[in-house]
Design an enzyme around this catalytic site. Sequence first.
Site, PDB file in Angstrom:
ATOM      1  N   GLY A  31       0.808  -1.221   0.000  1.00 15.71           N
ATOM      2  CA  GLY A  31       0.000   0.000   0.000  1.00 15.71           C
ATOM      3  C   GLY A  31       0.837   1.265   0.000  1.00 15.71           C
ATOM      4  CG  HIS A  34       5.320   4.552  -4.988  1.00 16.05           C
ATOM      5  ND1 HIS A  34       5.844   3.786  -5.998  1.00 16.05           N
ATOM      6  CD2 HIS A  34       5.737   3.972  -3.830  1.00 16.05           C
ATOM      7  CE1 HIS A  34       6.576   2.813  -5.488  1.00 16.05           C
ATOM      8  NE2 HIS A  34       6.510   2.885  -4.161  1.00 16.05           N
ATOM      9  CG  HIS A  37       3.122   0.436  -5.354  1.00 15.76           C
ATOM     10  ND1 HIS A  37       3.253   1.520  -4.516  1.00 15.76           N
ATOM     11  CD2 HIS A  37       3.723  -0.597  -4.735  1.00 15.76           C
ATOM     12  CE1 HIS A  37       3.900   1.151  -3.423  1.00 15.76           C
ATOM     13  NE2 HIS A  37       4.201  -0.129  -3.527  1.00 15.76           N
ATOM     14  CD  GLN A  61       7.276  -7.845   3.796  1.00 16.84           C
ATOM     15  OE1 GLN A  61       6.468  -8.626   3.299  1.00 16.84           O
ATOM     16  NE2 GLN A  61       7.884  -6.908   3.080  1.00 16.84           N
ATOM     17  N   GLY A 148       8.693  -5.590  -8.632  1.00 12.83           N
ATOM     18  CA  GLY A 148       9.568  -4.514  -9.092  1.00 12.83           C
ATOM     19  C   GLY A 148      11.049  -4.856  -8.922  1.00 12.83           C
ATOM     20  CG  ASP A 151      11.828  -4.168  -3.305  1.00 13.87           C
ATOM     21  OD1 ASP A 151      12.404  -3.760  -2.289  1.00 13.87           O
ATOM     22  OD2 ASP A 151      10.868  -3.561  -3.830  1.00 13.87           O
ATOM     23  CB  SER A 186      10.737   3.880  -1.813  1.00 12.96           C
ATOM     24  OG  SER A 186      10.566   3.289  -0.546  1.00 12.96           O
ATOM     25  CB  SER A 187       5.843   3.203   0.716  1.00 14.40           C
ATOM     26  OG  SER A 187       5.255   2.482  -0.346  1.00 14.40           O
ATOM     27  NE  ARG A 188      10.722   0.813   5.067  1.00 12.69           N
ATOM     28  CZ  ARG A 188      10.520  -0.443   4.680  1.00 12.69           C
ATOM     29  NH1 ARG A 188      10.784  -0.803   3.446  1.00 12.69           N
ATOM     30  NH2 ARG A 188      10.051  -1.349   5.532  1.00 12.69           N
TER      31      ARG A 188
HETATM   32  P1  AMP Z   1       6.008  -2.556  -1.593  1.00  7.53           P
HETATM   33  O1  AMP Z   1       4.656  -1.957  -1.451  1.00  7.53           O
HETATM   34  O2  AMP Z   1       7.126  -1.625  -1.278  1.00  7.53           O
HETATM   35  O3  AMP Z   1       6.116  -3.892  -0.896  1.00  7.53           O
HETATM   36  O4  AMP Z   1       6.173  -2.866  -3.137  1.00  7.53           O
HETATM   37  C1  AMP Z   1       5.242  -3.640  -3.843  1.00  7.53           C
HETATM   38  C2  AMP Z   1       5.811  -3.981  -5.200  1.00  7.53           C
HETATM   39  O5  AMP Z   1       6.095  -2.783  -5.902  1.00  7.53           O
HETATM   40  C3  AMP Z   1       7.124  -4.768  -5.102  1.00  7.53           C
HETATM   41  O6  AMP Z   1       7.153  -5.744  -6.132  1.00  7.53           O
HETATM   42  C4  AMP Z   1       8.155  -3.699  -5.328  1.00  7.53           C
HETATM   43  O7  AMP Z   1       9.365  -4.194  -5.861  1.00  7.53           O
HETATM   44  C5  AMP Z   1       7.438  -2.824  -6.339  1.00  7.53           C
HETATM   45  N1  AMP Z   1       8.025  -1.477  -6.334  1.00  7.53           N
HETATM   46  C6  AMP Z   1       8.286  -0.696  -5.259  1.00  7.53           C
HETATM   47  N2  AMP Z   1       8.887   0.458  -5.646  1.00  7.53           N
HETATM   48  C7  AMP Z   1       9.008   0.382  -6.989  1.00  7.53           C
HETATM   49  C8  AMP Z   1       9.541   1.267  -7.981  1.00  7.53           C
HETATM   50  N3  AMP Z   1      10.079   2.439  -7.654  1.00  7.53           N
HETATM   51  N4  AMP Z   1       9.502   0.871  -9.271  1.00  7.53           N
HETATM   52  C9  AMP Z   1       8.953  -0.326  -9.623  1.00  7.53           C
HETATM   53  N5  AMP Z   1       8.432  -1.198  -8.732  1.00  7.53           N
HETATM   54  C10 AMP Z   1       8.457  -0.851  -7.438  1.00  7.53           C
END
Ligand code: AMP
Length: 282
Positions: A31, A34, A37, A61, A148, A151, A186-188
């Site tokens: 969630g 951005h 996602h 995790q 993505g 990661d 990144s969400s962070r």
């Molecule tokens: P997360 O919500 O951070 O767990 O990410 C969910 C999915 O989105 C994972 O497969 C991430 O690798 C992918 N993701 C996160 N940031 C990016 C980005 N900047 N570009 C492409 N994919 C991303």
Amino acid sequence: MRIFKTAQEMSVFSRKTRRDGKSIGLVPTMGCLHEGHLSLVKSSLGSSELTVVSIFVNPAQFGKNEDFDKYPRNLEKDIALLKDSGVDVVFAPEAVEMYPEGFLTFVEPQGGLEEVLEGEIRPGHFRGVATVVAKLFNITDPDKAFFGQKDAQQCLIIKKMAQDLNFSVEILIMPTVRETDGLAKSSRNSYLSAKERKAAPAIFKALQMAQHMIELGENNPAAVTAEIRKMIGRAKLLDLEYAVVADPETLRPVESIGSRALALIAARVGTTRLIDNMLIER
Ligand code: AMP
């Protein structure tokens, strides 16, 4: 757009979709969505008849001293974004739905990939990731699942997990989406102060420099990581955790750089931990 909160409802719906002969694309997320996602969502929408986006901040995790409690959550905004994007289904369970009392079975990656880099710094992280992704695969029964490249280690571990556990899902890896100054979305990033945000693109600049060195013929990984160290060292507010030039499949450091290498960086910007990587081919 359908929104399911229970595994049972989600599962009944996905089984019916498959029985009706429709293909399912799954985009697992935590969630606070951005454009990174949304690029995965777009790929799924373009290649699957029905797209499921899961939104679940997976407690399994996160380490004890990590940011599970403060991880950004904004379900309403996420749902609005996904509706606008044309997504068919959102699966947004609560933690007790995924890990009810008495839950005891985990998927444990073993044998190397999970030990290095993120796995070394975040023990148990990939056990949590593999477990939740395996559960999501079982619940949503996707033909394709989208992840993505940002990661990179997670992508390799999930590909291996799907193969080892005979999930009949195709794993697709999408390129990293970046801000205009190169910082990986990144969400962070929302944790960063204005000053930290300004400093953070040094991670991408260091990866670009590594790419440049390697493209110009540098074969020695130590020479490349030394320059990355220097560059991140010069950037105020950044603390390097690791910089590695690794084999793109095993993630083990290479002794000499060949035709393909993956440069990976993890750094702290203030208290925020950011990771990024770049596949370098020559
Ligand atoms: P997360 O919500 O951070 O767990 O990410 C969910 C999915 O989105 C994972 O497969 C991430 O690798 C992918 N993701 C996160 N940031 C990016 C980005 N900047 N570009 C492409 N994919 C991303």
